[in-house]
Design an enzyme around this catalytic site. Structure first.
Site, PDB file in Angstrom:
ATOM      1  N   VAL A 147     -45.426  -1.834  55.485  1.00  0.00           N
ATOM      2  CA  VAL A 147     -46.823  -1.991  55.094  1.00  0.00           C
ATOM      3  C   VAL A 147     -47.620  -2.410  56.314  1.00  0.00           C
ATOM      4  O   VAL A 147     -47.288  -3.391  56.957  1.00  0.00           O
ATOM      5  CB  VAL A 147     -46.952  -3.059  53.982  1.00  0.00           C
ATOM      6  CG1 VAL A 147     -48.398  -3.197  53.542  1.00  0.00           C
ATOM      7  CG2 VAL A 147     -46.062  -2.696  52.813  1.00  0.00           C
ATOM      8  N   CYS A 148     -48.679  -1.673  56.630  1.00  0.00           N
ATOM      9  CA  CYS A 148     -49.324  -1.896  57.922  1.00  0.00           C
ATOM     10  C   CYS A 148     -50.792  -1.510  57.896  1.00  0.00           C
ATOM     11  O   CYS A 148     -51.278  -0.901  56.958  1.00  0.00           O
ATOM     12  CB  CYS A 148     -48.650  -1.058  59.010  1.00  0.00           C
ATOM     13  SG  CYS A 148     -46.865  -1.125  59.000  1.00  0.00           S
ATOM     14  N   THR A 149     -51.474  -1.871  58.973  1.00  0.00           N
ATOM     15  CA  THR A 149     -52.794  -1.340  59.287  1.00  0.00           C
ATOM     16  C   THR A 149     -52.726  -0.725  60.671  1.00  0.00           C
ATOM     17  O   THR A 149     -52.317  -1.389  61.624  1.00  0.00           O
ATOM     18  CB  THR A 149     -53.864  -2.449  59.268  1.00  0.00           C
ATOM     19  OG1 THR A 149     -53.929  -3.035  57.957  1.00  0.00           O
ATOM     20  CG2 THR A 149     -55.238  -1.872  59.636  1.00  0.00           C
ATOM     21  N   ARG A 338     -57.463  -3.568  52.801  1.00  0.00           N
ATOM     22  CA  ARG A 338     -57.613  -3.852  54.227  1.00  0.00           C
ATOM     23  C   ARG A 338     -58.446  -2.795  54.937  1.00  0.00           C
ATOM     24  O   ARG A 338     -58.906  -3.005  56.050  1.00  0.00           O
ATOM     25  CB  ARG A 338     -56.220  -3.929  54.874  1.00  0.00           C
ATOM     26  CG  ARG A 338     -55.431  -5.176  54.494  1.00  0.00           C
ATOM     27  CD  ARG A 338     -53.933  -5.010  54.765  1.00  0.00           C
ATOM     28  NE  ARG A 338     -53.300  -4.216  53.733  1.00  0.00           N
ATOM     29  CZ  ARG A 338     -52.538  -3.157  53.959  1.00  0.00           C
ATOM     30  NH1 ARG A 338     -52.318  -2.747  55.197  1.00  0.00           N
ATOM     31  NH2 ARG A 338     -51.994  -2.496  52.963  1.00  0.00           N
TER      32      ARG A 338
END
Length: 400
Positions: A147-149, A338
């Site tokens: 899970v990331c940006t 986000r």
């Protein structure tokens, strides 16, 4: 890391309901959000956990030996993480039969993993003295839960920047004594910068976890940068893994594909072609940046096909791309947005002022920075800049 998706949504909703209700009644913003941060670079202060140690992976060595130095240093932390995974599995399946199957069944599947990964995994297992099946499961783990940006941005001069937050660890043990996710904190002890070399020359650079032979974040100097974000889908990665275990092996592990592209592709276009066309085990977003104006895209993948390639168009005003964990044409889950604050901060920064320090500011802004954030990476392909920093998110801070 939301698995399965319906369970995750229920969990997140329950966890945040009281705070959301309070905020609505008080007509104020949730406490885990904040204005876009400024002047956080060079990293320091309460959001900076520390530097990432570096190692060289010598690709001229036999695969079995390549990771010996890393694992010798990191074996205690690796054993802790593997035990974390076992604890989670045993909590759902207390009979212990699942972990027994992992130890026996996965190890028996050797001969089906592509070279050189199988031999590397054997070397890691032997040096760490962790059963081979558990080392393989540790590597499978990240096929499901990344899970990331990720951001790609281009300045007014046509110079490209690529940055990401790596978020990992939800559902894997909440430490109520210090309000952190257990696995997230333990992963910080395993995070390493890796310089993959042949003939004493860098082939590519990566930030990864010791014991994990695939790649999730990497840069090929002078050519391209690449990050991977999980894509939530009902036809998820667990189905691909089940099919693989049952003998249908026409798809490639996504982290193995990432590493193969970083090691062997010789241009941005070749990398994009491989990421678009290769069958994979899990739905995913590949975020790819190049070394000249307009070379940047987010590739939205199903396991067997590409749904979308969304590219930079600076001449049309599209000077940045943002990917979290949702299709760009769909709204994010309302408790996990986000995307909007990232876009807001990019617009406030402006194309005239975009830079790696500015991207670090954006990735330091809550809730883009959250309790799951393990590290932040900053990449500049043309300038051969690759920097990673361990992160903390002091309270008040959302858990995901």
């Amino acid at each position: 890391m939301r698995f399965p998706e319906r369970l995750s949504c229920a969990f997140l909703a329950a966890a945040a309901a009281a705070v959301l209700a309070t905020c609505v009644l008080a007509q104020r913003a949730p406490p885990w959000t904040e204005d876009c941060r400024k002047a956080t670079y060079p990293p320091s202060g309460p959001t900076y956990h520390g530097p990432v140690p570096g190692y060289t992976i010598n690709l001229d060595l036999p695969p079995y030996k390549r990771w010996h130095k890393v694992i010798t240093d990191m074996a205690p932390a690796l054993r802790t993480i593997v035990q974390n995974v076992k604890d989670v599995v045993n909590a759902f399946f207390p009979s212990g039969k699942v972990m027994k199957m992992v130890d026996e069944r996965l190890a028996s599947m050797l001969g089906n993993l592509p070279w050189p990964f199988e031999e590397e995994l054997k070397g890691i297992a032997d040096v760490s003295q962790i059963p081979l099946g558990e080392i393989i499961s540790f590597n499978i783990f990240y096929e499901l839960f990344t899970v990331c940006t990720s951001i790609i941005a281009e300045d007014k001069k046509g110079h490209l920047f690529h940055a990401r937050n790596m978020d990992f660890g939800i559902f894997l043990g909440w430490n109520k004594n210090n309000n952190t996710w257990t696995v997230t904190e333990n992963l910080k002890l395993l995070t390493v910068n890796l310089d993959f070399q042949k003939n004493s020359q860098t082939v590519f650079k990566a930030t990864s976890f010791a014991g994990y032979v695939g790649i999730l974040t990497g840069l090929k100097p002078g050519m391209f940068s690449l990050t991977l974000n999980e894509r939530f889908n009902s036809n998820g990665g667990y189905l691909g893994i089940i099919e693989w275990m049952l003998g249908r092996r026409d798809g490639m592990w996504i982290s193995f594909l990432m590493r193969d592209v970083l090691e062997n592709a010789t241009s941005y276009e070749e990398a994009k072609n491989l990421l678009v066309k290769t069958k994979i085990l899990a739905p995913v977003y590949f975020i790819l940046g190049g070394n000249k104006s307009g070379e940047g895209c987010v590739i939205t993948r199903d396991r067997k096909s590409t749904l979308d390639v969304y590219e930079l168009r600076p001449q049309e005003g599209r000077w940045y791309l943002v990917e979290t964990n949702y299709d760009r044409w769909k709204a994010p889950f309302f408790l996990d947005d986000r995307r909007k604050p990232t876009i807001t901060c990019l617009n406030q920064t402006t194309q005239e002022n975009i830079s790696l320090p500015a991207l670090y500011d954006i990735l330091s802004t809550k809730p883009i920075l959250n309790k799951l954030t393990v590290y932040t990476t900053l990449m500049d392909v043309s300038g051969d800049v690759f920097e990673s920093y361990l992160r903390d998110c002091p309270d008040p801070c959302i858990g995901w």
